[in-house]
Design a protein around this motif. Structure first.
Motif, PDB file in Angstrom:
ATOM      1  N   GLN A   1      -2.902   6.596  -4.445  1.00  0.00           N
ATOM      2  CA  GLN A   1      -4.135   7.205  -4.933  1.00  0.00           C
ATOM      3  C   GLN A   1      -3.903   8.517  -5.669  1.00  0.00           C
ATOM      4  O   GLN A   1      -4.782   8.972  -6.394  1.00  0.00           O
ATOM      5  N   GLY A   2      -2.748   9.122  -5.500  1.00  0.00           N
ATOM      6  CA  GLY A   2      -2.419  10.357  -6.176  1.00  0.00           C
ATOM      7  C   GLY A   2      -2.624  11.579  -5.304  1.00  0.00           C
ATOM      8  O   GLY A   2      -3.488  11.599  -4.428  1.00  0.00           O
ATOM      9  N   THR A   3      -1.827  12.596  -5.559  1.00  0.00           N
ATOM     10  CA  THR A   3      -1.955  13.872  -4.880  1.00  0.00           C
ATOM     11  C   THR A   3      -1.848  14.987  -5.919  1.00  0.00           C
ATOM     12  O   THR A   3      -0.984  14.957  -6.789  1.00  0.00           O
ATOM     13  N   GLN A   4      -2.744  15.955  -5.826  1.00  0.00           N
ATOM     14  CA  GLN A   4      -2.817  17.023  -6.816  1.00  0.00           C
ATOM     15  C   GLN A   4      -1.748  18.069  -6.550  1.00  0.00           C
ATOM     16  O   GLN A   4      -1.609  18.566  -5.425  1.00  0.00           O
ATOM     17  N   VAL A   5      -1.012  18.419  -7.591  1.00  0.00           N
ATOM     18  CA  VAL A   5      -0.064  19.530  -7.565  1.00  0.00           C
ATOM     19  C   VAL A   5      -0.528  20.547  -8.593  1.00  0.00           C
ATOM     20  O   VAL A   5      -0.679  20.220  -9.773  1.00  0.00           O
ATOM     21  N   THR A   6      -0.758  21.774  -8.150  1.00  0.00           N
ATOM     22  CA  THR A   6      -1.194  22.843  -9.033  1.00  0.00           C
ATOM     23  C   THR A   6      -0.209  23.992  -8.933  1.00  0.00           C
ATOM     24  O   THR A   6       0.029  24.516  -7.838  1.00  0.00           O
ATOM     25  N   VAL A   7       0.357  24.381 -10.067  1.00  0.00           N
ATOM     26  CA  VAL A   7       1.319  25.476 -10.135  1.00  0.00           C
ATOM     27  C   VAL A   7       0.658  26.608 -10.906  1.00  0.00           C
ATOM     28  O   VAL A   7       0.461  26.508 -12.122  1.00  0.00           O
ATOM     29  N   SER A   8       0.317  27.669 -10.213  1.00  0.00           N
ATOM     30  CA  SER A   8      -0.428  28.758 -10.827  1.00  0.00           C
ATOM     31  C   SER A   8      -0.260  30.031 -10.014  1.00  0.00           C
ATOM     32  O   SER A   8      -0.132  29.991  -8.792  1.00  0.00           O
TER      33      SER A   8
ATOM     34  N   GLN B   1       0.845  -1.184   0.000  1.00  0.00           N
ATOM     35  CA  GLN B   1       0.000   0.000   0.000  1.00  0.00           C
ATOM     36  C   GLN B   1       0.881   1.235   0.000  1.00  0.00           C
ATOM     37  O   GLN B   1       1.873   1.295   0.730  1.00  0.00           O
ATOM     38  N   LEU B   2       0.516   2.226  -0.808  1.00  0.00           N
ATOM     39  CA  LEU B   2       1.273   3.460  -0.941  1.00  0.00           C
ATOM     40  C   LEU B   2       0.356   4.639  -0.659  1.00  0.00           C
ATOM     41  O   LEU B   2      -0.738   4.720  -1.214  1.00  0.00           O
ATOM     42  N   VAL B   3       0.811   5.554   0.185  1.00  0.00           N
ATOM     43  CA  VAL B   3       0.028   6.719   0.559  1.00  0.00           C
ATOM     44  C   VAL B   3       0.871   7.964   0.346  1.00  0.00           C
ATOM     45  O   VAL B   3       1.939   8.106   0.950  1.00  0.00           O
ATOM     46  N   GLU B   4       0.377   8.871  -0.509  1.00  0.00           N
ATOM     47  CA  GLU B   4       1.087  10.110  -0.817  1.00  0.00           C
ATOM     48  C   GLU B   4       0.593  11.258   0.049  1.00  0.00           C
ATOM     49  O   GLU B   4      -0.550  11.270   0.503  1.00  0.00           O
ATOM     50  N   SER B   5       1.457  12.249   0.211  1.00  0.00           N
ATOM     51  CA  SER B   5       1.089  13.488   0.868  1.00  0.00           C
ATOM     52  C   SER B   5       1.987  14.601   0.351  1.00  0.00           C
ATOM     53  O   SER B   5       3.031  14.344  -0.234  1.00  0.00           O
ATOM     54  N   GLY B   6       1.578  15.841   0.582  1.00  0.00           N
ATOM     55  CA  GLY B   6       2.405  16.988   0.262  1.00  0.00           C
ATOM     56  C   GLY B   6       1.979  17.809  -0.931  1.00  0.00           C
ATOM     57  O   GLY B   6       2.578  18.858  -1.201  1.00  0.00           O
ATOM     58  N   GLY B   7       0.970  17.365  -1.659  1.00  0.00           N
ATOM     59  CA  GLY B   7       0.503  18.138  -2.796  1.00  0.00           C
ATOM     60  C   GLY B   7      -0.198  19.407  -2.362  1.00  0.00           C
ATOM     61  O   GLY B   7      -0.517  19.603  -1.191  1.00  0.00           O
TER      62      GLY B   7
ATOM     63  N   LEU C   1       7.657  22.403  -3.658  1.00  0.00           N
ATOM     64  CA  LEU C   1       6.847  21.480  -2.886  1.00  0.00           C
ATOM     65  C   LEU C   1       7.655  20.221  -2.643  1.00  0.00           C
ATOM     66  O   LEU C   1       8.534  19.877  -3.440  1.00  0.00           O
ATOM     67  N   ARG C   2       7.338  19.543  -1.557  1.00  0.00           N
ATOM     68  CA  ARG C   2       7.958  18.260  -1.259  1.00  0.00           C
ATOM     69  C   ARG C   2       6.857  17.221  -1.094  1.00  0.00           C
ATOM     70  O   ARG C   2       6.006  17.345  -0.212  1.00  0.00           O
ATOM     71  N   LEU C   3       6.882  16.212  -1.951  1.00  0.00           N
ATOM     72  CA  LEU C   3       5.941  15.115  -1.881  1.00  0.00           C
ATOM     73  C   LEU C   3       6.557  13.957  -1.110  1.00  0.00           C
ATOM     74  O   LEU C   3       7.756  13.690  -1.221  1.00  0.00           O
ATOM     75  N   SER C   4       5.718  13.261  -0.358  1.00  0.00           N
ATOM     76  CA  SER C   4       6.163  12.100   0.390  1.00  0.00           C
ATOM     77  C   SER C   4       5.240  10.929   0.108  1.00  0.00           C
ATOM     78  O   SER C   4       4.049  11.110  -0.152  1.00  0.00           O
ATOM     79  N   CYS C   5       5.784   9.737   0.168  1.00  0.00           N
ATOM     80  CA  CYS C   5       5.025   8.521  -0.031  1.00  0.00           C
ATOM     81  C   CYS C   5       5.495   7.487   0.976  1.00  0.00           C
ATOM     82  O   CYS C   5       6.694   7.186   1.049  1.00  0.00           O
ATOM     83  N   ASP C   6       4.554   6.949   1.726  1.00  0.00           N
ATOM     84  CA  ASP C   6       4.847   5.920   2.715  1.00  0.00           C
ATOM     85  C   ASP C   6       4.317   4.576   2.233  1.00  0.00           C
ATOM     86  O   ASP C   6       3.149   4.472   1.835  1.00  0.00           O
ATOM     87  N   ALA C   7       5.155   3.561   2.277  1.00  0.00           N
ATOM     88  CA  ALA C   7       4.786   2.219   1.859  1.00  0.00           C
ATOM     89  C   ALA C   7       4.552   1.338   3.073  1.00  0.00           C
ATOM     90  O   ALA C   7       5.245   1.449   4.091  1.00  0.00           O
TER      91      ALA C   7
ATOM     92  N   THR D   1       1.792  21.078 -13.369  1.00  0.00           N
ATOM     93  CA  THR D   1       0.484  20.805 -12.789  1.00  0.00           C
ATOM     94  C   THR D   1      -0.011  19.434 -13.236  1.00  0.00           C
ATOM     95  O   THR D   1      -0.091  19.149 -14.430  1.00  0.00           O
ATOM     96  N   ALA D   2      -0.332  18.585 -12.276  1.00  0.00           N
ATOM     97  CA  ALA D   2      -0.746  17.221 -12.568  1.00  0.00           C
ATOM     98  C   ALA D   2      -1.116  16.536 -11.267  1.00  0.00           C
ATOM     99  O   ALA D   2      -0.876  17.061 -10.174  1.00  0.00           O
ATOM    100  N   VAL D   3      -1.690  15.358 -11.396  1.00  0.00           N
ATOM    101  CA  VAL D   3      -1.816  14.454 -10.266  1.00  0.00           C
ATOM    102  C   VAL D   3      -0.551  13.608 -10.220  1.00  0.00           C
ATOM    103  O   VAL D   3      -0.179  12.977 -11.215  1.00  0.00           O
ATOM    104  N   TYR D   4       0.097  13.601  -9.086  1.00  0.00           N
ATOM    105  CA  TYR D   4       1.340  12.862  -8.905  1.00  0.00           C
ATOM    106  C   TYR D   4       1.054  11.577  -8.143  1.00  0.00           C
ATOM    107  O   TYR D   4       0.431  11.593  -7.081  1.00  0.00           O
ATOM    108  N   TYR D   5       1.530  10.469  -8.696  1.00  0.00           N
ATOM    109  CA  TYR D   5       1.277   9.150  -8.140  1.00  0.00           C
ATOM    110  C   TYR D   5       2.564   8.505  -7.666  1.00  0.00           C
ATOM    111  O   TYR D   5       3.556   8.463  -8.399  1.00  0.00           O
ATOM    112  N   CYS D   6       2.541   7.982  -6.470  1.00  0.00           N
ATOM    113  CA  CYS D   6       3.640   7.174  -5.973  1.00  0.00           C
ATOM    114  C   CYS D   6       3.605   5.804  -6.645  1.00  0.00           C
ATOM    115  O   CYS D   6       2.531   5.263  -6.927  1.00  0.00           O
TER     116      CYS D   6
END
Length: 118
Positions: A110-117, A3-9, A18-24, A90-95
């Motif tokens: 599940q993905g985390t949204q990153v928006t650059v605007s 199982q993978l869980v993302e955070s930081g978007g 930004l710093r994204l993290s993923c815990d397995a 800008t995209a959904v980032y997936y671990c």
């Protein structure tokens, strides 16, 4: 099973970071490479960066020099430090994680949204 869980978007202005993290969790002993992919509407999911347990990295050309992937084997996590962000990021980032057993399908968060605007 892994199982993978993302955070930081989130929302960030162009040039920001930004710093994204993923815990397995789960059967973490089967994990070979970990990394990040991203996807925008209407396009296929694209590789951003991967890293092996020994620290070998691979980056997509469009993020090289701006993003840095790292892995903490003890914590079973992978991180993506994103600097100099552009609206095109800008995209959904997936671990992502794949297995030493090539017969297994890769694992996805599940993905985390990153928006650059601005």
């Amino acid at each position: 099973q892994v199982q993978l869980v993302e955070s930081g978007g989130g929302l960030v202005q162009p040039g920001g970071s930004l710093r994204l993290s993923c815990d397995a969790s789960g059967s973490i002993f089967i994990i070979n490479r970990m990394g990040w992919y991203r996807q925008v509407p209407g396009k296929e999911r694209a590789l951003v960066a991967t890293i092996t347990s020994s620290g070998n990295t691979n980056y997509a050309a469009f993020v090289k020099g701006r993003f840095t992937i790292s892995r903490d084997n003890a914590k079973n996590s992978v991180n993506l430090q994103m600097n100099s962000l552009k609206p095109e990021d800008t995209a959904v980032y997936y671990c992502y994680a794949d297995s030493y057993d090539v017969q297994r399908q890769p694992y996805w968060g599940q993905g985390t949204q990153v928006t650059v605007s601005s």
